[in-house]
Write an enzyme that holds these catalytic residues in place. Structure first.
Site, mmCIF file in Angstrom:
data_model
loop_
_atom_site.group_PDB
_atom_site.id
_atom_site.type_symbol
_atom_site.label_atom_id
_atom_site.label_comp_id
_atom_site.label_asym_id
_atom_site.label_seq_id
_atom_site.Cartn_x
_atom_site.Cartn_y
_atom_site.Cartn_z
ATOM 1 N N ASN A 11 0.846 -1.287 0.001
ATOM 2 C CA ASN A 11 0.135 -0.041 -0.241
ATOM 3 C C ASN A 11 1.003 1.142 -0.258
ATOM 4 O OD1 ASN A 11 -1.913 2.205 0.590
ATOM 5 N ND2 ASN A 11 -2.795 1.281 2.506
ATOM 6 N N THR A 101 -3.369 -6.026 1.986
ATOM 7 C CA THR A 101 -2.325 -4.777 1.954
ATOM 8 C C THR A 101 -2.087 -4.118 3.267
ATOM 9 O OG1 THR A 101 -1.443 -3.009 0.767
ATOM 10 C CG2 THR A 101 -3.830 -2.840 1.289
ATOM 11 N N CYS A 102 -1.230 -3.643 3.888
ATOM 12 C CA CYS A 102 -0.897 -2.976 4.874
ATOM 13 C C CYS A 102 -1.871 -1.649 4.951
ATOM 14 C CB CYS A 102 0.758 -2.607 5.245
ATOM 15 S SG CYS A 102 1.515 -1.867 3.725
ATOM 16 N N VAL A 103 -1.917 -1.473 6.622
ATOM 17 C CA VAL A 103 -2.950 -0.175 6.833
ATOM 18 C C VAL A 103 -1.953 1.023 6.797
ATOM 19 C CG1 VAL A 103 -4.224 0.579 8.647
ATOM 20 C CG2 VAL A 103 -4.616 -1.634 7.856
#
Length: 121
Positions: A11, A101-103
């Protein structure tokens, strides 16, 4: 046979990679953003049925299941976690796509689940 295809992507703040998944927080994007996977065999269209933020301990990535009923139950549980409601009725024989996906706040991941709804050649 795998019933859950899992793809991870970064991300990135510049809007590339899986950054667009964060747009699913808006309800209009959730309902109007099919995912198309284009291969030599055709265009596989997936309809999103769940989008949520996970914590680091949730298992949203199993790919095989012993019984159709176990897979159907998994899909319904993931659907219930969604920020936005979905009314897809699972039989347990579906194929789903999971995107993660990463935050970017070091507190989990964005998880998107979509069910295969069309194949065009």
């Amino acid at each position: 046979d795998n019933q859950n295809i899992v793809l991870y992507g970064h991300n990135l703040g510049d809007g590339t990679k899986f950054h667009n998944l964060t747009d699913l927080r808006k309800e209009k994007n959730f309902y109007n953003s099919p995912i198309n996977i284009i291969t030599e065999e055709g265009i596989f269209t997936f309809t999103i049925f769940s989008f949520y933020k996970t914590d680091n301990n949730q298992n949203f990535t199993p790919i095989t299941f012993d019984y159709y009923s176990n897979f159907g139950m998994f899909c319904m549980e993931e659907q219930a976690k969604s920020m936005h409601a979905s009314d897809f009725n699972f039989t347990g024989k579906e194929l789903i796509l999971t995107l993660s996906t990463c935050v970017n706040d070091f507190g989990g991941r964005w998880c998107t689940h979509a069910v295969l709804t069309n194949i065009s050649h």
